[in-house]
Design an enzyme around this catalytic site. Structure first.
Site, short mmCIF file in Angstrom:
data_model
loop_
_atom_site.label_atom_id
_atom_site.label_comp_id
_atom_site.label_asym_id
_atom_site.label_seq_id
_atom_site.Cartn_x
_atom_site.Cartn_y
_atom_site.Cartn_z
N SER A 53 69.03 17.69 -15.99
CA SER A 53 69.47 19.07 -15.77
C SER A 53 70.65 19.42 -16.69
O SER A 53 71.67 19.97 -16.24
CB SER A 53 69.83 19.32 -14.30
OG SER A 53 68.71 19.07 -13.46
N TYR B 77 56.97 14.44 -9.28
CA TYR B 77 56.94 15.80 -9.83
C TYR B 77 55.54 16.39 -9.63
O TYR B 77 54.58 16.00 -10.30
CB TYR B 77 57.31 15.81 -11.32
CG TYR B 77 58.72 15.34 -11.62
CD1 TYR B 77 59.69 15.29 -10.62
CD2 TYR B 77 59.08 14.95 -12.90
CE1 TYR B 77 60.98 14.86 -10.90
CE2 TYR B 77 60.37 14.52 -13.19
CZ TYR B 77 61.32 14.47 -12.18
OH TYR B 77 62.59 14.05 -12.46
N1 LIG Z 1 66.59 11.94 -12.13
C1 LIG Z 1 66.56 13.03 -11.38
O1 LIG Z 1 66.84 13.00 -10.18
C2 LIG Z 1 66.19 14.33 -12.02
C3 LIG Z 1 66.45 15.54 -11.36
C4 LIG Z 1 66.09 16.72 -12.00
C5 LIG Z 1 65.51 16.69 -13.26
N2 LIG Z 1 65.25 15.50 -13.88
C6 LIG Z 1 64.65 15.42 -15.21
O2 LIG Z 1 65.48 16.11 -16.12
C7 LIG Z 1 64.75 17.10 -16.81
C8 LIG Z 1 65.63 18.28 -17.15
O3 LIG Z 1 66.27 18.80 -16.01
P1 LIG Z 1 65.81 20.17 -15.31
O4 LIG Z 1 64.49 20.55 -15.81
O5 LIG Z 1 66.05 19.98 -13.87
O6 LIG Z 1 66.92 21.20 -15.75
P2 LIG Z 1 67.44 21.81 -17.13
O7 LIG Z 1 66.88 21.07 -18.27
O8 LIG Z 1 68.90 21.90 -16.98
O9 LIG Z 1 66.86 23.30 -17.06
C9 LIG Z 1 65.50 23.58 -16.98
C10 LIG Z 1 65.35 25.07 -16.72
O10 LIG Z 1 65.91 25.78 -17.83
C11 LIG Z 1 64.93 26.64 -18.42
N3 LIG Z 1 65.14 26.58 -19.86
C12 LIG Z 1 64.99 25.51 -20.68
N4 LIG Z 1 65.35 25.81 -21.94
C13 LIG Z 1 65.73 27.09 -21.93
C14 LIG Z 1 66.20 27.98 -22.92
N5 LIG Z 1 66.38 27.58 -24.17
N6 LIG Z 1 66.49 29.25 -22.57
C15 LIG Z 1 66.32 29.68 -21.28
N7 LIG Z 1 65.89 28.88 -20.29
C16 LIG Z 1 65.59 27.59 -20.61
C17 LIG Z 1 63.59 26.07 -17.99
O11 LIG Z 1 62.63 27.09 -17.91
P3 LIG Z 1 61.27 27.05 -18.80
O12 LIG Z 1 60.49 25.86 -18.34
O13 LIG Z 1 60.63 28.33 -18.47
O14 LIG Z 1 61.72 26.94 -20.21
C18 LIG Z 1 63.91 25.50 -16.61
O15 LIG Z 1 63.83 26.51 -15.63
C19 LIG Z 1 63.60 17.42 -15.84
O16 LIG Z 1 62.53 18.07 -16.52
C20 LIG Z 1 63.27 16.07 -15.30
O17 LIG Z 1 62.44 15.37 -16.21
C21 LIG Z 1 65.60 14.32 -13.26
#
Ligand SMILES: NC(=O)c1ccc[n+]([C@@H]2O[C@H](COP(=O)([O-])OP(=O)(O)OC[C@H]3O[C@@H](n4cnc5c(N)ncnc54)[C@H](OP(=O)(O)O)[C@@H]3O)[C@@H](O)[C@H]2O)c1
Length: 335
Positions: free
Chosen positions: A213, A65
């Site tokens: 996600s 990341y």
């Molecule tokens: N193992 C893997 O391959 C893999 C892949 C992807 C992700 N991950 C992990 O999973 C975590 C979460 O997944 P993700 O970050 O991809 O996706 P997510 O949690 O589904 O969504 C994150 C997105 O949603 C926005 N967001 C969050 N809360 C919100 C709310 N209450 N209202 C409006 N927008 C909101 C965030 O923006 P803001 O930051 O502006 O709030 C960001 O753009 C990652 O941070 C990472 O640690 C792992």
């Protein structure tokens, strides 16, 4: 790891990471460095502190990341708050030197050994509580990768092992080498692939399911920032954000926004409450770099959705693959 020491950390409902109590929601930290929008250092640090203050006890990062940036960012907070969190990081994806995006999986024993030392150094810690294989390297037997990871447990560098996006078969084979505490795969109203095979095997081998996600990379929140990402945002590369797919998905999201209104919650809370209702062994890690979104997401812990709403959400099906190249997903493993 030592048990979290602050009283504040027991304020949220608890679930378990294998044997270890953790808050029912963790914090995904990826977006603080990479993929979605413009990083904001100060707000990210404030969000990390606020998350711990509010009782979140699991932080999720990875070596890729921001190409190490995210682990170094967490180090700023871990320097004073290490004992309050379960720290999870990952290795095993290599980045394309040109675009900086994932370009392959690497799970050789040598790579396992060099990766962990890099993460420990960037995080500024002596031990990682949960060390994930980020993607299964299907060019070598998974036993080689997990065997080398198990040696890290023996050496005291990591405490528990996890795997991200394994096939059911790879997960079973991995668990035969060493206990697997967590399976981290994409899971949300819009990403249901793991439900039929991977989740049952995770339950069989005693692994907690950590959905990544869980907000559909922000799409399920209905925010304009997520639905119309800026140029250069990782989401613009994903099939669900393209052409007719995006139009169809927007229509589904509009219904989720309406449902949220009906249950007096926000769309993010609805998405997370749906996931929390999949089972007591499910610990989602919504990602945010903003305190106001963190507060919104934690509201999901107080939301019980009626069965009819859960059923309607379960009937929705996003249009478009999760990734442009689904070859990234380990479906069968290798012998
Ligand atoms: N193992 C893997 O391959 C893999 C892949 C992807 C992700 N991950 C992990 O999973 C975590 C979460 O997944 P993700 O970050 O991809 O996706 P997510 O949690 O589904 O969504 C994150 C997105 O949603 C926005 N967001 C969050 N809360 C919100 C709310 N209450 N209202 C409006 N927008 C909101 C965030 O923006 P803001 O930051 O502006 O709030 C960001 O753009 C990652 O941070 C990472 O640690 C792992």
């Amino acid at each position: 790891m030592s048990t979290p020491t602050t009283n504040r950390s027991t304020a949220l409902p608890q679930r378990h990471l294998a044997d270890l109590p953790v808050s029912a929601l963790g914090l995904g930290c990826m977006g603080m460095s990479y993929a979605y929008g413009t990083p904001d250092h100060d707000e990210s640090i404030a969000t990390l502190h606020e998350a711990i203050d509010r009782g979140i006890t699991m932080l999720d990062t990875a070596d890729i990341y921001g190409d190490g940036h995210n682990e170094a960012l967490l180090a700023e907070v871990l320097a004073t708050r290490r004992d309050e969190v379960v720290l999870a990081t990952k290795f095993g994806i290599v980045l394309d030197p040109d675009g900086g995006y994932p370009s392959g999986a690497k799970g050789s024993a040598d790579y396992v050994r060099s990766s962990v030392d890099g993460s420990l150094s960037r995080l500024g810690v002596d031990v990682i509580d949960l060390y994930y294989l980020h993607r299964v390297d299907t060019t070598i037997p998974i036993e080689e990768t997990i065997g080398a990871m198990a040696e890290l447990v023996t050496a005291g560098k990591v405490r528990r092992l996890g795997i991200s996006e394994p096939s059911a078969q790879s997960l079973r084979r991995a668990a035969a080498v060493h206990p697997i505490a967590a399976v981290q795969s994409e899971w949300s109203i819009f990403s249901r692939d793991i439900e039929n095979e991977v989740v049952p095997v995770a339950r069989e081998v005693g692994a907690t399911v950590v959905p990544y996600s869980p907000l559909g990379r922000g799409m399920l929140t209905g925010s304009s920032e997520a639905l119309t990402p800026a140029d250069g945002d990782f989401r613009t590369t994903l099939p669900r954000w393209q052409g007719d797919n995006l139009a169809a998905n927007r229509a589904l999201v509009a219904r989720i926004v309406a449902i949220a209104g009906e249950v007096d919650a926000t769309p993010a809370q609805v998405a997370l409450a749906w996931l929390l209702a999949r089972g007591a062994d499910v610990v989602p890690i919504p990602g945010t770099k903003r305190r106001r979104h963190l507060a919104d997401n934690l509201g999901a812990l107080d939301l019980q959705l009626p069965t009819a709403v859960l059923d309607e959400l379960s009937s929705m099906s996003a249009v478009g693959d999760r990734y442009p190249d689904m070859g990234w997903v380990d479906r069968d493993g290798v012998e």
